[in-house]
Design a protein around this motif. Structure first.
Motif, short mmCIF file in Angstrom:
data_model
loop_
_atom_site.label_atom_id
_atom_site.label_comp_id
_atom_site.label_asym_id
_atom_site.label_seq_id
_atom_site.Cartn_x
_atom_site.Cartn_y
_atom_site.Cartn_z
N PHE A 238 0.83 -1.20 0.00
CA PHE A 238 0.00 0.00 0.00
C PHE A 238 0.87 1.26 0.00
CE2 PHE A 238 -3.15 -3.06 1.32
CZ PHE A 238 -4.32 -2.57 0.77
N ASP A 239 0.30 2.32 -0.56
CA ASP A 239 1.00 3.60 -0.59
C ASP A 239 1.14 4.19 0.80
OD1 ASP A 239 1.18 3.54 -3.40
OD2 ASP A 239 -0.87 4.26 -3.55
N SER A 240 0.12 3.96 1.62
CA SER A 240 0.15 4.49 2.99
C SER A 240 -0.74 3.63 3.87
CB SER A 240 -0.35 5.94 3.01
OG SER A 240 -0.30 6.46 4.34
N ILE A 241 -0.42 3.60 5.15
CA ILE A 241 -1.18 2.82 6.13
C ILE A 241 -1.64 3.74 7.25
CG2 ILE A 241 -1.10 0.91 7.77
CD1 ILE A 241 1.18 -0.26 6.06
N LEU A 242 -2.95 3.67 7.55
CA LEU A 242 -3.51 4.44 8.66
C LEU A 242 -3.67 3.50 9.84
CD1 LEU A 242 -6.35 6.43 6.82
CD2 LEU A 242 -3.94 7.07 7.12
N LEU A 243 -2.98 3.80 10.92
CA LEU A 243 -3.09 3.01 12.14
C LEU A 243 -4.03 3.74 13.09
CD1 LEU A 243 -2.21 0.60 13.87
CD2 LEU A 243 -0.29 1.99 14.68
N MET A 244 -5.16 3.09 13.42
CA MET A 244 -6.18 3.74 14.26
C MET A 244 -6.22 3.11 15.64
SD MET A 244 -9.36 4.50 11.67
CE MET A 244 -10.03 5.64 12.89
N SER A 245 -6.52 3.95 16.62
CA SER A 245 -6.65 3.49 18.00
C SER A 245 -7.55 4.45 18.76
CB SER A 245 -5.27 3.39 18.67
OG SER A 245 -5.41 3.00 20.03
N GLU A 246 -8.57 3.92 19.41
CA GLU A 246 -9.49 4.68 20.25
C GLU A 246 -10.09 5.88 19.50
OE1 GLU A 246 -7.46 5.74 23.80
OE2 GLU A 246 -7.31 3.66 24.54
N GLY A 247 -10.48 5.65 18.26
CA GLY A 247 -11.17 6.67 17.49
C GLY A 247 -10.28 7.75 16.90
N LYS A 248 -8.99 7.50 16.82
CA LYS A 248 -8.06 8.49 16.26
C LYS A 248 -7.09 7.81 15.30
CE LYS A 248 -8.13 11.70 20.18
NZ LYS A 248 -7.31 12.43 21.19
N ILE A 249 -6.61 8.57 14.34
CA ILE A 249 -5.53 8.09 13.47
C ILE A 249 -4.21 8.44 14.15
CG2 ILE A 249 -4.48 8.25 11.19
CD1 ILE A 249 -7.17 9.07 10.06
N VAL A 250 -3.60 7.44 14.76
CA VAL A 250 -2.39 7.70 15.55
C VAL A 250 -1.14 7.70 14.69
CG1 VAL A 250 -3.38 6.83 17.69
CG2 VAL A 250 -2.27 5.24 16.13
N GLU A 251 -1.16 6.96 13.57
CA GLU A 251 0.00 6.92 12.68
C GLU A 251 -0.49 6.87 11.23
OE1 GLU A 251 3.10 7.13 13.54
OE2 GLU A 251 3.13 6.65 15.68
N ALA A 252 0.27 7.49 10.34
CA ALA A 252 -0.03 7.43 8.91
C ALA A 252 1.29 7.47 8.15
CB ALA A 252 -0.92 8.60 8.50
N ALA A 253 1.71 6.30 7.65
CA ALA A 253 3.00 6.23 6.96
C ALA A 253 3.05 4.93 6.16
CB ALA A 253 4.14 6.30 7.96
N THR A 254 4.17 4.68 5.51
CA THR A 254 4.34 3.44 4.76
C THR A 254 4.61 2.28 5.72
OG1 THR A 254 6.72 3.82 4.52
CG2 THR A 254 5.28 4.70 2.78
N TYR A 255 4.53 1.07 5.19
CA TYR A 255 4.69 -0.12 6.00
C TYR A 255 6.08 -0.16 6.66
CZ TYR A 255 5.09 -5.06 7.20
OH TYR A 255 5.29 -6.26 7.88
N ASN A 256 7.12 0.05 5.89
CA ASN A 256 8.48 -0.03 6.44
C ASN A 256 8.72 1.02 7.51
OD1 ASN A 256 9.15 -2.16 4.75
ND2 ASN A 256 9.79 -0.79 3.09
N LEU A 257 8.20 2.22 7.29
CA LEU A 257 8.40 3.30 8.26
C LEU A 257 7.67 3.00 9.56
CD1 LEU A 257 9.77 6.03 8.61
CD2 LEU A 257 7.68 7.13 7.77
#
Length: 477
Positions: A238-257
């Motif tokens: 994927f071009d980017s990954i959104l990591l969500m937790s407790e109703g917020k986007i806590v991280e947004a970056a590539t898989y390796n990063l």
């Protein structure tokens, strides 16, 4: 005697009015934020834009479902959304679709949207109708869609191929087959933005990998894709990954990063790998009681459906609904009342005719033919009335089933912009029910009219016989 019944009716009325008022005063969906497909000459870089401080299903809730969401998705980007259960991934998709009623901010989507829900929603009808979903048939594109969604082998096992009627809620399809039909429906629409809410959860790992490569990376190349998934094996592409937790986007970056910098993402990946390892141990370490063919069919979701010959036998609710609602209501409530009324009316009629015969026996010349005519009318009426009652019950159940089915798939229907077609189809079902209902009412009026005429003849004959008989004056009583 009627006071208890009146109280019950008043309570039911109050509850009904409360529900109606709550529905009418409910907030409108945020579909006004969603922009329709832009002019192709208009150059826009953003496909999805969300800028909101608070997104909530319940306006009175102190804690919002999603908070501080700032998301920009460019045209053609493929974004993965991952996170723990309850982190708000599905709500994010619903926000983009305009399904969340309370949004403090803006949500914009540029382009035609296609949506695949987490729980497969299948319409009653053929597989082809589910895939086309109101669109015109293009054979070449339709065949490509079947291949991309790994449905060719499944259709070969079905008794009538893609013309096989899917039972109510896809009763004669496996979970994997239903999900692939959903994916085919979305792909056939040739949309600009694809919102996929964990569509590979119902299929095995091999099929999921094949679908991801052929469908997401192949068929949807150049499309904007937002994929909610728990399968971390797909994330590196994927071009980017959104990591969500407790109703917020806590991280947004590539898989390796993310793998290098986010401990939370590392825990998510490790937990998934441990779970996959446990599943493989259970699967291959336990004794097998099934044949090899059965296992392959079960893994690939190739479950052969039961070949029901009739449309209505696929739709159990068409028969169950009248039995558990209308028919049982008749047996429990109306039957006793009608038997009581019939016995009273019959006794009353017999005594009235007996008194007439006692007062003036020549009236038998009129009564006997009239009784015979009445019996003939009743037999003639009963044959048609029973069939009309059956048809009315069946068509009424069709209306209720279609309404319930549309209600379950309301999000999908609105996502594809098919509200008008479903409303027209609902009106067609209502019309189909209105016709037998009208004829049932008309047959009752037909019988009443023809029963009133013999009654008037008997009354006229009785009056003439008592008035014109050659005896002396009758007593006033």
């Amino acid at each position: 005697m009627l006071t208890p019944d009146l109280g019950t009716v008043l309570i039911e009325t109050k509850v009904s009015f409360t529900r109606i008022v709550k529905f009418l005063e409910g907030p409108e969906l945020q579909s006004r934020h969603i922009k329709l497909k832009c002019d192709m000459n208009e150059e826009l870089e953003q496909s999805i834009l969300i800028n909101s401080t608070r997104i909530s299903w319940d306006a009175s809730s102190l804690k919002p479902t999603l908070a501080d969401i700032n998301l920009v998705v460019q045209f053609g980007e493929k974004i993965a959304v991952c996170g723990e259960v309850g982190s708000g991934k599905s709500t994010l998709i619903a926000t983009i679709l305009g399904e969340v009623p309370n949004i403090n901010g803006i949500v914009q989507v540029h382009g035609k949207v296609a949506y695949v829900s987490q729980t497969a929603w299948i319409q009653t009808g053929t597989i082809q109708e589910n895939i086309l979903f109101g669109s015109n048939t293009e054979k070449h594109r339709y065949q490509e869609v079947l291949e991309k969604c790994s449905l060719i082998k499944d259709l070969e096992l079905l008794p009538f191929g893609d013309c096989t009627i899917i039972g109510e809620r896809g009763i004669n399809l496996s979970g994997g087959q239903k999900q692939r039909v959903q994916l085919a429906r979305a792909l056939y629409q040739d949309a600009d933005v694809y919102l996929l809410d964990d569509p590979f959860s119902a299929v095995d790992a091999h099929t999921a990998t094949s679908l991801f490569n052929e469908y997401v990376m192949g068929a949807l190349a150049g499309k904007t894709v937002l994929l909610v998934t728990h399968q971390v094996d797909f994330l590196p592409t994927f071009d980017s990954i959104l990591l969500m937790s407790e109703g917020k986007i806590v991280e947004a970056a590539t898989y390796n990063l993310l793998l290098a910098c986010s401990q939370q993402f590392q825990n998510l990946v490790n937990a998934h790998k441990d779970m996959v390892g446990s599943e493989k141990h259970i699967k291959y370490g336990s004794p097998k009681s099934k044949t090899h063919t059965e296992e392959i069919q079960e893994e690939q979701g190739l479950l052969v459906p039961i070949p029901y010959p009739s449309y209505y036998r696929h739709n159990w609710a068409v028969f169950i609904e009248p039995v558990v609602s209308s028919d049982l209501s008749v047996v429990d409530l109306e039957l006793a009342f009608n038997i009581n009324l019939s016995m009273g009316s019959t006794s009353n009629t017999i005594f009235i005719l007996g008194v007439l015969v006692f007062l003036t026996w020549p009236i038998l010349i009129v009564i006997i033919p009239m009784v015979y005519i009445t019996i003939l009318l009743q037999r003639f009426y009963s044959t048609s009335a029973k069939e009309l009652v059956r048809i009315n019950g069946t068509t009424m159940s069709s209306v209720a089933c279609y309404l319930a089915e549309s209600n379950v798939g309301a999000v999908t229907i609105r996502a594809f912009g098919e509200e008008g077609r479903f409303f027209s189809e609902y009106l067609r079902f209502v019309g189909s029910n209105a016709s037998p209902f009208f004829h049932k009412f008309s047959t009752n009026e037909w019988l009443i009219q023809r029963l009133e005429i013999p009654s008037v003849i008997v009354l006229l004959g009785s009056v003439l016989a008592m008035t014109l008989r050659p005896y002396g004056a009758s007593k006033s009583g």
